[in-house]
Design a protein around this motif. Structure first.
Motif, PDB file in Angstrom:
ATOM      1  N   GLU A  15       0.629  -1.215  -0.117  1.00 27.45           N
ATOM      2  CA  GLU A  15      -0.026  -0.076   0.148  1.00 27.45           C
ATOM      3  C   GLU A  15       0.834   1.319  -0.116  1.00 27.45           C
ATOM      4  O   GLU A  15       0.636   2.103  -0.783  1.00 27.45           O
ATOM      5  CB  GLU A  15      -0.977  -0.022   1.258  1.00 27.45           C
ATOM      6  N   ALA A  64       1.030   4.084  -2.944  1.00 27.49           N
ATOM      7  CA  ALA A  64       0.957   5.608  -2.671  1.00 27.49           C
ATOM      8  C   ALA A  64       2.113   6.376  -3.146  1.00 27.49           C
ATOM      9  O   ALA A  64       2.031   7.503  -3.775  1.00 27.49           O
ATOM     10  CB  ALA A  64       0.857   5.766  -1.089  1.00 27.49           C
ATOM     11  N   ASP A 117       2.121   6.478  -6.951  1.00 24.63           N
ATOM     12  CA  ASP A 117       0.878   7.511  -7.328  1.00 24.63           C
ATOM     13  C   ASP A 117       1.248   8.803  -7.201  1.00 24.63           C
ATOM     14  O   ASP A 117       0.884   9.858  -7.939  1.00 24.63           O
ATOM     15  CB  ASP A 117      -0.417   7.228  -6.640  1.00 24.63           C
ATOM     16  N   TYR A 118       2.104   9.127  -6.049  1.00 27.94           N
ATOM     17  CA  TYR A 118       2.456  10.442  -5.810  1.00 27.94           C
ATOM     18  C   TYR A 118       3.558  11.089  -6.827  1.00 27.94           C
ATOM     19  O   TYR A 118       3.438  11.925  -7.288  1.00 27.94           O
ATOM     20  CB  TYR A 118       3.234  10.634  -4.294  1.00 27.94           C
ATOM     21  N   THR A 149      -3.972  15.869  -0.577  1.00 26.46           N
ATOM     22  CA  THR A 149      -4.540  14.501  -0.741  1.00 26.46           C
ATOM     23  C   THR A 149      -3.553  13.427  -0.737  1.00 26.46           C
ATOM     24  O   THR A 149      -3.562  12.429   0.061  1.00 26.46           O
ATOM     25  CB  THR A 149      -5.227  14.313  -1.954  1.00 26.46           C
ATOM     26  N   ASP A 150      -2.223  13.698  -1.497  1.00 30.16           N
ATOM     27  CA  ASP A 150      -1.236  12.550  -1.379  1.00 30.16           C
ATOM     28  C   ASP A 150      -0.743  12.609   0.063  1.00 30.16           C
ATOM     29  O   ASP A 150      -0.516  11.449   0.768  1.00 30.16           O
ATOM     30  CB  ASP A 150      -0.128  12.979  -2.351  1.00 30.16           C
ATOM     31  N   ASP A 160      -2.546  13.238   3.050  1.00 32.05           N
ATOM     32  CA  ASP A 160      -3.139  12.732   3.914  1.00 32.05           C
ATOM     33  C   ASP A 160      -3.473  11.097   3.720  1.00 32.05           C
ATOM     34  O   ASP A 160      -3.205  10.371   4.812  1.00 32.05           O
ATOM     35  CB  ASP A 160      -4.859  13.236   3.588  1.00 32.05           C
ATOM     36  N   ARG A 161      -3.231  10.556   2.444  1.00 31.03           N
ATOM     37  CA  ARG A 161      -3.104   9.211   2.424  1.00 31.03           C
ATOM     38  C   ARG A 161      -1.889   8.409   2.867  1.00 31.03           C
ATOM     39  O   ARG A 161      -1.943   7.537   3.551  1.00 31.03           O
ATOM     40  CB  ARG A 161      -3.147   9.001   0.665  1.00 31.03           C
ATOM     41  N   ALA A 187      -1.782   8.535   6.801  1.00 32.71           N
ATOM     42  CA  ALA A 187      -2.809   7.462   7.220  1.00 32.71           C
ATOM     43  C   ALA A 187      -2.017   6.158   7.329  1.00 32.71           C
ATOM     44  O   ALA A 187      -2.293   5.533   8.257  1.00 32.71           O
ATOM     45  CB  ALA A 187      -3.907   7.332   6.547  1.00 32.71           C
TER      46      ALA A 187
END
Length: 509
Positions: A6, A10, A13-14, A41-42, A44-45, A48
């Protein structure tokens, strides 16, 4: 999906272009989102996932350490808002995009180029964190140079839109009249600069060393290197006078032509490959090729760099050499740079990690204290291996040592202690053999990529310390081949984690 997978998802994707550079499939049509909202948004993801890592009991301790370091690094870089004042160097979003486009298949993401370039302009235009005035001017010049070239093959059918966006970005840079002056070059002059720099130092070095400690470390290494310069200078030229040695290195040890530079690199790599089996038990399956940077990219490219083989091994790893201005460059840096960037440096490191069965996060983690520390470690390892062809080339090894030690001094000087750009230039001029163009380029790099330059020497010193402790503990049982296999076969890890890995190895029966 595991937590490691995960986090890797992420991260890619960033920065889909990083996935493209690694040749990892699945991100062929992405480009990332530079907008404030997109980066929030990146962030925060990833934050988390970092929260979950604190209580996760499914991943092993090494993988958890990599998850935490990689996630925290992205969060801290987003928080530092570097996109708002980084416009002139290779770390600048638009410069980086244009440079790597000819080296990758970008055909599926070209439609996203205009918006990405516009976002870069918006971040600079709408921020109070101004770039240096000189960097704004450099950015304009580099965009003008791109626009003056005929359309390149990689631009495809989107050339018109891309060039319109580049022209718009160029106009944004040209319109800013209140850029920072050279006396306020560092992060310490920007809001939250002290905190942001401390976070970047932690992430790039993966240690708890403070800017003050790193600054003093650099000063000490520079002083000790002068003794080595004197020793080799005495053998080579009959002089121990360090300023005279510096002068001769800057003015006499130059290439005759570009071809000579390429041929020397090929010969150095061939020697390293022949000797490597005595020092490594595991060799990379994929080979390493040497290529000259294309002419149209030479003015904005680094002098030398390594590009890993893609995940499918459809091409070798590539050691790129920039021949621009070869006859004005010191030939003494040829061998040491080849050993660092290619064999047994980054080529072994990236290739062997990618050929393991580690999770992708571990194979492709970008932990610069480990990565660049290994590259710098192999520069001295090459001397142990007997790879340098002459004392002249050993002076090149010292020259790069001095550059990396100087980085500890000037990076912290600029960003923590408020040095002017000229103070940093003067320090490198006095304490290294770098030429004026090299000094200018390096200082601008340090200003726009705070903390990154600290990773090299910190990483090398830690790897050397870890090896020395293993040699002491194991005595006659120490096997340098097994040690190197362990270090590169573990993938990139924080330095404290590498210490734990090697400590466990030395404790094994």
């Amino acid at each position: 999906m595991s937590l490691a997978d995960e986090m890797f998802q992420a991260m890619m994707d960033y920065s889909p272009l990083h996935a493209a550079m690694l040749g990892v499939p699945g991100w062929e049509d992405g480009l990332g989102d530079l907008s404030v909202d997109g980066q929030r948004t990146d962030r925060d993801r990833i934050a988390a996932l970092l929260d979950r890592a604190e209580t996760d009991d499914t991943e092993d301790a090494v993988t958890l350490a990599v998850i935490r370091q990689q996630g925290r690094a992205i969060v801290d870089r987003i928080d530092a808002r570097l996109a708002e004042h980084t416009v002139a160097t290779m770390s600048a979003p638009v410069n980086s995009l244009l440079m790597i486009s000819s080296k990758l298949d970008v055909s599926q993401r070209l439609d996203k180029y205009p918006r990405y370039i516009e976002q870069a302009g918006e971040r600079v235009r709408d921020s109070g964190r101004r770039p240096l005035s000189r960097h704004l001017q450099t950015g304009v010049q580099r965009m003008d140079a791109f626009l003056a070239l005929p359309a390149q093959e990689w631009e495809g059918a989107h050339s018109g839109e891309i060039r319109t966006a580049v022209a718009g970005f160029r106009d944004v840079l040209a319109s800013i009249e209140d850029g920072r002056d050279d006396d306020k070059a560092g992060l310490c002059w920007l809001p939250d600069g002290e905190r942001n720099y401390a976070n970047l130092v932690r992430n790039y070095t993966t240690t708890s060393r403070t800017p003050d400690e790193l600054h003093r470390l650099g000063l000490d290494i520079i002083a000790s290197l002068r003794e080595e310069y004197a020793e080799i200078g005495s053998r080579l030229w009959g002089t121990k006078d360090v300023p005279e040695i510096f002068h001769r290195l800057r003015t006499e040890m130059l290439w005759d032509n570009e071809e000579q530079m390429i041929e020397n690199a090929l010969a150095a790599i061939a020697r390293a490959e022949a000797e490597a089996p005595k020092w490594f038990g595991r060799m990379p399956v994929v080979g390493c090729q040497v290529r000259a940077v294309p002419e149209e990219e030479q003015r904005t490219s680094a002098i030398a760099f390594y590009q890993p083989a893609p995940a499918d091994r459809s091409r070798p790893g590539t050691y790129w050499l920039n021949p621009l201005g070869a006859t004005e460059r010191s030939r003494t840096l040829s061998e040491v740079t080849a050993f660092h960037e290619a064999v047994p440096g980054h080529h072994y490191q990236f290739s062997i990690a990618a050929e393991t069965d580690l999770p992708n996060l571990r194979k492709y983690a970008f932990i610069e204290a480990y990565l660049e520390g290994w590259g710098l470690y192999t520069e001295r390892l090459a001397d142990e291996m007997g790879l340098y062809s002459s004392d002249e080339q050993r002076l090149g090894m010292l020259g790069l040592d001095a550059m990396r030690a100087g980085r500890l001094v000037v990076d912290t000087g600029i960003h923590a202690f408020g040095w002017s750009r000229q103070q940093a230039v003067d320090y490198l001029r006095e304490n290294t053999v770098m030429t004026e163009p090299e000094i200018d380029s390096e200082i601008d790099r340090y200003i726009e990529t705070p903390g990154q330059a600290l990773a090299y020497m910190v990483g090398r010193l830690e790897i050397q310390r870890i090896r020395a402790e293993a040699e002491t503990k194991l005595g006659d049982r120490f096997d340098v081949r097994a040690f190197h296999d362990l270090v590169v076969g573990s993938g990139a890890v924080p330095l404290s984690t590498l210490d734990q890995i090697v400590t466990s190895w030395t404790a094994s029966p």
